[in-house]
Design an enzyme around this catalytic site. Sequence first.
Site, PDB file in Angstrom:
ATOM      1  N   ASP A 399       0.841  -1.194   0.000  1.00 20.51           N
ATOM      2  CA  ASP A 399       0.000   0.000   0.000  1.00 20.51           C
ATOM      3  C   ASP A 399       0.880   1.249   0.000  1.00 20.51           C
ATOM      4  OD1 ASP A 399      -2.260   1.578   0.120  1.00 20.51           O
ATOM      5  OD2 ASP A 399      -3.196   0.397   1.721  1.00 20.51           O
ATOM      6  N   GLU A 402       3.017   5.212  -3.666  1.00 17.29           N
ATOM      7  CA  GLU A 402       3.267   6.448  -4.432  1.00 17.29           C
ATOM      8  C   GLU A 402       4.568   7.123  -3.997  1.00 17.29           C
ATOM      9  OE1 GLU A 402       0.260   6.426  -2.411  1.00 17.29           O
ATOM     10  OE2 GLU A 402      -0.472   5.090  -3.962  1.00 17.29           O
ATOM     11  N   ASP A 472      -7.921   4.353  -3.596  1.00 21.73           N
ATOM     12  CA  ASP A 472      -9.065   4.520  -2.687  1.00 21.73           C
ATOM     13  C   ASP A 472     -10.153   5.344  -3.367  1.00 21.73           C
ATOM     14  OD1 ASP A 472      -7.550   3.137  -0.880  1.00 21.73           O
ATOM     15  OD2 ASP A 472      -6.924   4.897   0.251  1.00 21.73           O
TER      16      ASP A 472
END
Length: 813
Positions: A399, A402, A472
């Site tokens: 997760d 980025e 998300d």
Amino acid sequence: MKKVFMMFVLLMLSIGTFAQSFQKTPLGIKTSLNGNDVELQFYSPSIVRVIKVPKGKVFLKESLSVVLSPSKTTFETQQKGSVVTLKSNKINVTLDITNGTVVFSTVSGQNLLKEKSNGTKFTPFDDTGIPSYNVYQSFILDHDEPIYGLGQHQGGILNQRNHQYHLEQGNVEDAVPFFQSVKGYGLFWDNYSPTEFTDNVNDTSFKSQVGDGVDYYFMYGGSADGVITDMRELTGKVPMFPLWTYGFWQSKERYKSQDELVSVVKKYRELGVPLDGIIQDWQYWGNNYLWNAMDFLNSEFPDGKKMVEDVHAQNAHLIISIWASFGPKSKPYLDMDKKGMLFNITTWPESGLEKWPPNMDYPSGVRVYDAYNPEARNIYWKYANEGLFSKGIDGWWMDSTEPDHLSIKPEDYDTKTFLGSFRKVRNAFPLMTVGGVYDHQRMTTSDKRVFILTRSAFAGQQRYGANTWSGDTGSSWETLQNQIPAGLNFSLTGIPHWNSDIGGFFAGAYNKGKYQGFGAKNPQFQELYVRWIQFGTFNPMMRSHGTDIPREIYQFGKKGEPVFDAIDKFINLRYTLLPYIYSASWDVSANQSTFMRALFMDFVNDKKSWNINNEYMFGKSILVAPVVKPQYTSETLVKVNEQSGWNKQDEKVGGNEIAPDFSAEKSAQVYLPSGTSWYDFWTNEKLNGGQEIKKKTTIDIMPLYIREGTILPVGPKVQYATEKKWDNLEIRIYPGADGVFVLYEDELDNYNYEKGKYTEIEFLWNDTTKKLTIANRKGAYSGMLQNRKFNIVLPSGISKSVSYNGKKIEIKL
């Protein structure tokens, strides 16, 4: 006469000047002009690298994305006046040595792409004390030429002409500075800093915040598949995923104990609903000060090894959440902090307390690690391996790759990384962190294939066993619609594994619904979820996940109820298609194919297909037309982002409505591409291509069409992917054209296929003679089927069963 003579002398001098103004190299040519050094390099007959730097500047760059070394390419060099032409057997490249303009064309002379005259710009830039440049290059495209790619974006657009993007990694945005054209070429802008892509009536351009030079690769594949082949040759090929990863996955934010997680698998088994994987999200490590400790420190997870064993005992797999950041009390943090391997950018979670909004009186101290540093990647794997992989974890949910970058300040980009400023390498962060896990697991064992689920990606990430999800997202019909072009454009950059949170991540609006019943009992959410799971059935990964509303099938009702039965139907459909899906996976790895295929990839001569953003091919045979508008309930507009979603600030929905009748018949519009005929998957009705039709639907029917000439293997009904061998497959033949299909099988979850341990069985349909040939089996592996049956079925109902022992047989139908 004297005047004529002088003109002749000047002409000769001019030609002489041109003749000496470039240098031929083993890879191409280089020259200096307009204050810049320019070099053209053939990496292969169809791939050319273009480098431009201010004159005299040394350009030393080891690409983070490109793994291909330039091969010796035969090419000719010709000069006519100021234009130098390089010709391989695939493409022509010309360089005007008066202004530096580069033009690409086919060997027959068809224009493909050209730089804009004087379209190269370098603006001096101080990159944290290191002299560098803002770099800019513009191109001229044909007026009506569609282009695709640029990563994943949420605007609902397929054709990227006349649009502008700020290419920087984000939660729901993946920046890949690559596009390909319907004309059969692609362009990869090899720069890792935040970049502006602009396409308008004047030109098409890339402008990056920092770079030592203009550096891009042009490739000509002749088709979308050919371009993707070139891009993967350049940046890496796709390893095989385990078969079990293509089954159904259940997840949520988050299972709060190991007992809860294990009980979900148990419930699926009791209900007889297929399941192959479950995911443990964050906080199994305990608290935010121990963020991403990569160990089971939460008292609700007292024995992580036993949790994994309990999941495995039920023939399921478990992957687990790991992040790109660490809390200040975790061992990885302490190890990396001593060596200066942690950044000071603001990341998530901001507070040490779990309450929302963040209480900044108690800052978490969580910091992102320097994934660009090989030693930091070693430390990362050390703890992932000791705390998780050694306990039997089957894969990784990486997760915030980025990474999360909150409260962005200009000085954050000045952060020093192992490879320069964060600004310089910002967009390559997911490539580096995902690649670190892949490389280390491959060094650790070859007995288990790497499987990574990740939120972000960059060019070349397909080589790292990663499936990217769309972040998300909000839970709405608009978001569902947008996932289709988002996934297609992402796939068109050469990265084939993609999926989204089925049902959308933030779903709080449906806890305040118009109907009696909230959450999973809210008909608005039920309809949206069913349509999303139908779409997810035809993604490379079928994964249910989100917050606010639990997504397990039993939350939606029980057997015999329309919503439960519709979900159950499509999960089971996914499993019967596994022989087709796994063979498509081999086609991706071996032949550079793509799972989710924009219609122009297979129907480029049908211009209507160029801009269709709500349909696609799944593999080369199945046309998927998801229902992306509500048919039974009213549409709820939900606009959320990470901040508003976690703050539960989604829109309230007032009023009361009568619960819908999900058994009622509805309809959807579908375009069938021209150049072939199509079979309705559900009814076997044959229809001509090149027309829009109205398809009758119900809550458990999504429009699906099979291309004529298709050979479609159908597997057995199972509870998990490997429960039954494929020893009695149904082989559906869809007549109307000749067809070919290769059934692929291997040892399922190791890398022995790289050593040639796999089999291929080729099926060939001759439509004229109505004869199916099953060729000699190629290859072998441990435990392969020696004998099997195939039940051959035509849409008319004609069928014939045959025994097959690996030797060629022919069946007349």
